[in-house]
Design an enzyme around this catalytic site. Structure first.
Site, PDB file in Angstrom:
ATOM      1  N   ASP A  52       0.827  -1.212   0.000  1.00  0.00           N
ATOM      2  CA  ASP A  52       0.000   0.000   0.000  1.00  0.00           C
ATOM      3  C   ASP A  52       0.863   1.264   0.000  1.00  0.00           C
ATOM      4  O   ASP A  52       0.334   2.378  -0.072  1.00  0.00           O
ATOM      5  CB  ASP A  52      -1.037  -0.005   1.132  1.00  0.00           C
ATOM      6  CG  ASP A  52      -0.414  -0.139   2.506  1.00  0.00           C
ATOM      7  OD1 ASP A  52       0.827  -0.181   2.609  1.00  0.00           O
ATOM      8  OD2 ASP A  52      -1.182  -0.202   3.493  1.00  0.00           O
ATOM      9  N   SER A  53       2.186   1.092  -0.015  1.00  0.00           N
ATOM     10  CA  SER A  53       3.083   2.219  -0.309  1.00  0.00           C
ATOM     11  C   SER A  53       2.735   2.834  -1.661  1.00  0.00           C
ATOM     12  O   SER A  53       3.104   3.976  -1.947  1.00  0.00           O
ATOM     13  CB  SER A  53       4.551   1.757  -0.319  1.00  0.00           C
ATOM     14  OG  SER A  53       4.720   0.660  -1.199  1.00  0.00           O
ATOM     15  N   ASP A  91      -0.991  -6.189  -0.102  1.00  0.00           N
ATOM     16  CA  ASP A  91      -1.409  -5.614   1.179  1.00  0.00           C
ATOM     17  C   ASP A  91      -2.919  -5.490   1.294  1.00  0.00           C
ATOM     18  O   ASP A  91      -3.591  -5.027   0.360  1.00  0.00           O
ATOM     19  CB  ASP A  91      -0.838  -4.194   1.327  1.00  0.00           C
ATOM     20  CG  ASP A  91       0.539  -4.176   1.958  1.00  0.00           C
ATOM     21  OD1 ASP A  91       0.964  -5.209   2.520  1.00  0.00           O
ATOM     22  OD2 ASP A  91       1.198  -3.120   1.894  1.00  0.00           O
ATOM     23  N   LYS A 120      -1.040  -9.520   2.998  1.00  0.00           N
ATOM     24  CA  LYS A 120      -0.241  -9.029   4.132  1.00  0.00           C
ATOM     25  C   LYS A 120      -1.091  -8.082   4.963  1.00  0.00           C
ATOM     26  O   LYS A 120      -1.829  -7.276   4.414  1.00  0.00           O
ATOM     27  CB  LYS A 120       1.018  -8.324   3.627  1.00  0.00           C
ATOM     28  CG  LYS A 120       1.873  -7.712   4.747  1.00  0.00           C
ATOM     29  CD  LYS A 120       3.297  -7.402   4.292  1.00  0.00           C
ATOM     30  CE  LYS A 120       3.471  -6.166   3.485  1.00  0.00           C
ATOM     31  NZ  LYS A 120       3.113  -4.912   4.175  1.00  0.00           N
ATOM     32  N   GLU A 122      -0.986  -5.641   8.785  1.00  0.00           N
ATOM     33  CA  GLU A 122      -0.140  -5.025   9.807  1.00  0.00           C
ATOM     34  C   GLU A 122      -0.705  -5.310  11.199  1.00  0.00           C
ATOM     35  O   GLU A 122      -1.913  -5.237  11.400  1.00  0.00           O
ATOM     36  CB  GLU A 122      -0.060  -3.509   9.577  1.00  0.00           C
ATOM     37  CG  GLU A 122       0.579  -3.161   8.251  1.00  0.00           C
ATOM     38  CD  GLU A 122       0.760  -1.650   8.040  1.00  0.00           C
ATOM     39  OE1 GLU A 122       0.524  -0.860   8.981  1.00  0.00           O
ATOM     40  OE2 GLU A 122       1.141  -1.279   6.911  1.00  0.00           O
ATOM     41  N   GLU A 189       9.671  -4.241   9.875  1.00  0.00           N
ATOM     42  CA  GLU A 189      10.034  -2.922   9.345  1.00  0.00           C
ATOM     43  C   GLU A 189      10.616  -2.016  10.434  1.00  0.00           C
ATOM     44  O   GLU A 189      10.028  -1.867  11.522  1.00  0.00           O
ATOM     45  CB  GLU A 189       8.785  -2.253   8.726  1.00  0.00           C
ATOM     46  CG  GLU A 189       9.069  -0.855   8.196  1.00  0.00           C
ATOM     47  CD  GLU A 189       8.049  -0.342   7.195  1.00  0.00           C
ATOM     48  OE1 GLU A 189       7.102  -1.075   6.845  1.00  0.00           O
ATOM     49  OE2 GLU A 189       8.202   0.800   6.741  1.00  0.00           O
TER      50      GLU A 189
HETATM   51  O1  KIV Z   1       3.606  -1.083   1.410  1.00  0.00           O
HETATM   52  C1  KIV Z   1       4.765  -1.517   1.261  1.00  0.00           C
HETATM   53  O2  KIV Z   1       5.445  -1.222   0.303  1.00  0.00           O
HETATM   54  C2  KIV Z   1       5.275  -2.395   2.299  1.00  0.00           C
HETATM   55  C3  KIV Z   1       6.760  -2.551   2.430  1.00  0.00           C
HETATM   56  C4  KIV Z   1       7.112  -3.311   3.630  1.00  0.00           C
HETATM   57  C5  KIV Z   1       7.407  -3.181   1.301  1.00  0.00           C
HETATM   58  O3  KIV Z   1       4.523  -2.954   3.021  1.00  0.00           O
END
Ligand code: KIV
Length: 271
Positions: A52-53, A91, A120, A122, A189
């Protein structure tokens, strides 16, 4: 235009676990579109995170918080259409996994419409029920501990986590709880390198570091950070590989080799 025809053996979760067991480092980058996906695969990247970056580097937001599930589906599908080999982690964006049931609905869309091999999320101890629910419904899950960008407002900025003993113990406990809940991989991270060592030795699943030192089982960087085209100051852990390598493909190949050889991240990129 280059078309992706040369890749034949897809990387699986078993491949990645086997690499981890034999001590071969996993080289990962973010990807958000078809053309970079082809170049990155041809340069030897094992795994993509469609992170989600993308909200920051592709969409111009100040943080990852405004990113929606529809945004993730759009970019993940770009990568899936071009990807032939690398493992793809997508994500779950902020606000789309507030309950186990909501997480399952969102994750199924990322898999079915976005071509995710794994999703993924968090968090740590607080996400155990969600991870268990996803895994029991056959959705492979990657955990993400340490600095959690979706909680940046709570931290008051992008700051290294786990510097004191209590913070370090909490992150270690998060990693262990996630493994117990069934994650197949962990991203760690922005934590001190010695904490990342403790996490990496105490869990069996591959640990992928970003700003977490060289001891992790693999490394990930935001693609635009490693190409030096991120606006503003690069984070300490990032390195511009394009500067010394002349082309995007050569820069990515140099990154992959540096990760595999344990030369990146160096001490100056670690906390
Ligand atoms: O959103 C992202 O790019 C990430 C990084 C850890 C690669 O979650």
């Amino acid at each position: 235009m280059m078309t992706g025809t040369q890749q034949t053996h897809p990387v699986t979760l078993e491949t990645l676990h086997a690499m981890c067991q034999r001590g071969e480092k996993i080289a990962c980058l973010t990807s958000y579109d078809a053309s970079f996906t082809r170049v990155l695969e041809s340069a030897g990247v094992d795994m993509f995170i469609i992170g989600d970056s993308l909200g920051m580097v592709m969409m111009g937001y100040e943080s990852t918080v405004p990113v929606t599930l529809e945004d993730m589906l759009h970019y993940a599908a770009n990568v899936a259409r071009a990807g032939q080999k690398a493992w793809r982690i997508v994500d779950l964006p902020c606000g789309t996994y507030e309950t186990p049931a909501q997480a399952l609905t969102s994750a199924r869309r990322l898999v079915d419409e976005g071509g995710a091999h794994m999703v993924k999320l968090e968090g740590g101890v607080d996400r155990v029920a969600t991870v268990e629910h996803l895994v029991s419904n056959n959705i492979p899950v990657c955990g993400h501990v340490g600095l959690l960008p979706q909680s940046v407002e709570k931290y008051g900025g992008y700051k290294v986590q786990g510097r004191d003993a209590a913070g370090a113990a909490a992150i270690l406990a998060d990693a262990q709880a996630l493994q117990q809940a069934g994650v197949g991989m962990l991203v760690v991270e922005c934590v001190p390198a010695d904490l990342a060592v403790q996490i990496t030795v105490s869990v069996e699943v591959p640990v992928i570091g970003i700003g977490a030192g060289v001891a992790c089982d693999g490394q990930v960087l935001v693609l635009y950070d490693m190409l030096g085209i991120t606006s503003g100051r690069l984070p300490r852990f990032a390195k511009d590989f394009l500067q010394e390598n002349g082309s995007v493909r050569a820069a990515v190949a140099a990154y992959v080799k540096a990760v595999k050889d344990g030369r990146y991240p160096a001490t100056e990129h670690s906390y």
